[in-house]
Motif scaffolding. Structure first.
Motif, PDB file in Angstrom:
ATOM      1  N   PRO A 179       0.792  -1.245   0.000  1.00 28.52           N
ATOM      2  CA  PRO A 179       0.000   0.000   0.000  1.00 28.52           C
ATOM      3  C   PRO A 179       0.816   1.281   0.000  1.00 28.52           C
ATOM      4  N   ASP A 180       2.143   1.208  -0.001  1.00 25.02           N
ATOM      5  CA  ASP A 180       2.979   2.401  -0.014  1.00 25.02           C
ATOM      6  C   ASP A 180       3.152   2.847  -1.462  1.00 25.02           C
ATOM      7  N   THR A 181       2.141   3.581  -1.974  1.00 28.56           N
ATOM      8  CA  THR A 181       2.084   3.851  -3.408  1.00 28.56           C
ATOM      9  C   THR A 181       2.084   5.329  -3.779  1.00 28.56           C
ATOM     10  N   GLY A 182       2.221   6.233  -2.833  1.00 28.01           N
ATOM     11  CA  GLY A 182       2.193   7.641  -3.217  1.00 28.01           C
ATOM     12  C   GLY A 182       2.059   8.561  -2.026  1.00 28.01           C
ATOM     13  N   PRO A 183       1.753   9.837  -2.294  1.00 32.02           N
ATOM     14  CA  PRO A 183       1.686  10.837  -1.214  1.00 32.02           C
ATOM     15  C   PRO A 183       0.438  10.683  -0.367  1.00 32.02           C
ATOM     16  N   GLY A 184       0.433  11.413   0.745  1.00 35.54           N
ATOM     17  CA  GLY A 184      -0.659  11.327   1.709  1.00 35.54           C
ATOM     18  C   GLY A 184      -1.776  12.307   1.422  1.00 35.54           C
ATOM     19  N   LEU A 185      -2.480  12.692   2.470  1.00 35.68           N
ATOM     20  CA  LEU A 185      -3.608  13.605   2.334  1.00 35.68           C
ATOM     21  C   LEU A 185      -3.147  14.983   1.878  1.00 35.68           C
ATOM     22  N   THR A 186      -4.005  15.630   1.101  1.00 37.20           N
ATOM     23  CA  THR A 186      -3.786  17.031   0.776  1.00 37.20           C
ATOM     24  C   THR A 186      -4.208  17.895   1.964  1.00 37.20           C
ATOM     25  N   LEU A 205     -10.772   3.724   5.971  1.00 41.95           N
ATOM     26  CA  LEU A 205      -9.402   3.678   5.471  1.00 41.95           C
ATOM     27  C   LEU A 205      -9.193   2.675   4.344  1.00 41.95           C
ATOM     28  N   SER A 206     -10.238   1.979   3.915  1.00 42.56           N
ATOM     29  CA  SER A 206     -10.047   0.783   3.097  1.00 42.56           C
ATOM     30  C   SER A 206      -9.358   1.021   1.759  1.00 42.56           C
ATOM     31  N   HIS A 207      -9.549   2.147   1.122  1.00 45.94           N
ATOM     32  CA  HIS A 207      -8.930   2.375  -0.194  1.00 45.94           C
ATOM     33  C   HIS A 207      -7.757   3.343  -0.135  1.00 45.94           C
ATOM     34  N   LEU A 208      -7.424   3.861   1.032  1.00 49.66           N
ATOM     35  CA  LEU A 208      -6.329   4.823   1.153  1.00 49.66           C
ATOM     36  C   LEU A 208      -4.969   4.143   0.999  1.00 49.66           C
ATOM     37  N   ASN A 209      -4.021   4.889   0.440  1.00 49.68           N
ATOM     38  CA  ASN A 209      -2.656   4.375   0.444  1.00 49.68           C
ATOM     39  C   ASN A 209      -2.046   4.531   1.845  1.00 49.68           C
ATOM     40  N   GLU A 210      -0.848   4.015   1.999  1.00 47.24           N
ATOM     41  CA  GLU A 210      -0.246   3.967   3.335  1.00 47.24           C
ATOM     42  C   GLU A 210       0.001   5.359   3.908  1.00 47.24           C
ATOM     43  N   ALA A 211       0.450   6.293   3.069  1.00 52.82           N
ATOM     44  CA  ALA A 211       0.715   7.647   3.574  1.00 52.82           C
ATOM     45  C   ALA A 211      -0.576   8.321   4.029  1.00 52.82           C
TER      46      ALA A 211
END
Length: 352
Positions: A179-186, A205-211
């Protein structure tokens, strides 16, 4: 029959795709998909979280994604962000379908805004529904629409489906992957988290990336909830949760709903549904080991995914419970998995 509360389903998408058939789809069933009133009653489906989801536009020349998932490894290209002006009318229509479901059911289904409401519906023999938004494309940067949907009954929200939104970034459908695929929340995403906390809207949280997961864990004062996710240690899909993430959810007093989608259950990542009970049991055992018996439930993804033949549809929930009983899960644990754990985490999130 044990009553089941389910953390995620996509019947609203079925209704949105065929609005002229919604009476047949919902009230009597057409023998298609996974959910309708008759099969929910037959299977003990007593309540659940119903997702508003904006379908992706078809990409020109796109491959057969189902065929790709039948033959891992795969990575599915996602469309670009969906504009607010496109998403909001669809979301309003789907919220309308949910309100119509309550009216058309003649008391058999009830839209609920609190745990007390869910428990009252169950006591009176009605199926309880909770409005959820899977991807916040219909919410504007000012968050005014969040308040509008909350007034309609919105009590759970995922800032993203796997596409990006103005609030954050989801995970692509990739196997194998992490799941470490990109940046976090804006910055807008961080404001969304704080406003959801104020309104006591659960954050999914189910579809969020790790950040993004890490950002919500740092910002939110509510339990961490993944409504429909599985264990990455068993099935290394980007959509599944690592043991580190499971520990963070446990420590927050949160919850994971086991996703029935075969691509997130099978250790080989395949979509094929003839997988028996072994993948379900392995994931549940792992989740219980890492989260504890009080923080696991079901998040079926009914009407949104291919699921094991042993379950089949909502009417097959008693077969799932029988398999868990045969695996050695005792009655108190089964009651927690089926109902009590969801009520506890929603009470901690919503209050009251």
């Amino acid at each position: 029959m044990l009553p089941v509360f389910d953390g995620h389903n996509d019947i609203l998408l079925r209704l949105q795709m065929a609005p002229r058939r919604r009476e047949a789809i919902w009230l009597t069933g057409e023998g298609r998909g996974h959910l309708d009133l008759p099969r929910m009653k037959a299977g003990g489906f007593a309540g659940g979280i119903f997702a508003i989801y904006i379908p992706s536009p078809a990409l020109p020349g796109a491959p057969d994604y189902d065929a790709m998932m039948d033959h891992p490894p795969y990575e599915i290209e996602l469309p670009a962000m969906i504009p607010l002006g496109v998403a909001q009318p669809v979301a309003l229509a789907m919220a309308g379908h949910l309100l119509w479901m309550e009216r058309a059911s003649a008391g058999a289904f009830r839209l609920c805004r609190s745990v007390a409401g869910i428990e009252a519906a169950r006591a009176e023999g009605a199926i309880a529904g909770v409005m959820h938004m899977e991807g916040a494309e219909a919410i504007d940067d000012s968050l005014d629409a969040l308040h509008s949907f909350h007034a309609m009954g919105l009590r759970s929200l995922g800032p993203v489906w796997s596409r990006p939104t103005i609030f954050g970034h989801g995970v692509p459908f990739r196997f194998p992957g992490n799941p470490d695929t990109g940046p976090g929340l804006t910055d807008a995403g961080k404001r969304l988290v704080r406003e959801c906390n104020q309104l006591r809207i659960a954050l999914d949280l189910s579809h969020l990336n790790e950040a993004g997961f890490n950002d919500i864990a740092a910002l939110s004062d509510a339990p961490l909830i993944a409504t429909h996710s599985n264990a990455h240690a068993i099935t290394p899909s980007t959509r599944n949760l690592t043991d580190r993430q499971l520990a963070m959810i446990r420590d927050s007093g949160g919850m994971v709903g086991l996703n029935f989608a075969t691509v997130f259950l099978r250790s080989d990542g395949k979509r094929a549904t003839d997988c028996g009970w072994e993948p379900v049991l392995r994931h549940l055992d792992h989740l219980i080991t890492h989260l504890g018996e009080d923080h696991v439930g079901f998040g079926s993804d009914f009407d949104g995914a291919a699921i094991p033949d042993g379950i089949g549809d909502a009417a097959g929930l008693p077969r799932l419970i029988a398999a868990l009983r045969g695996h050695g899960y005792d009655e108190p644990l089964l009651r927690r998995l089926c109902w009590d754990n969801w009520m506890s985490v929603l009470r901690r999130t919503w209050g009251g």
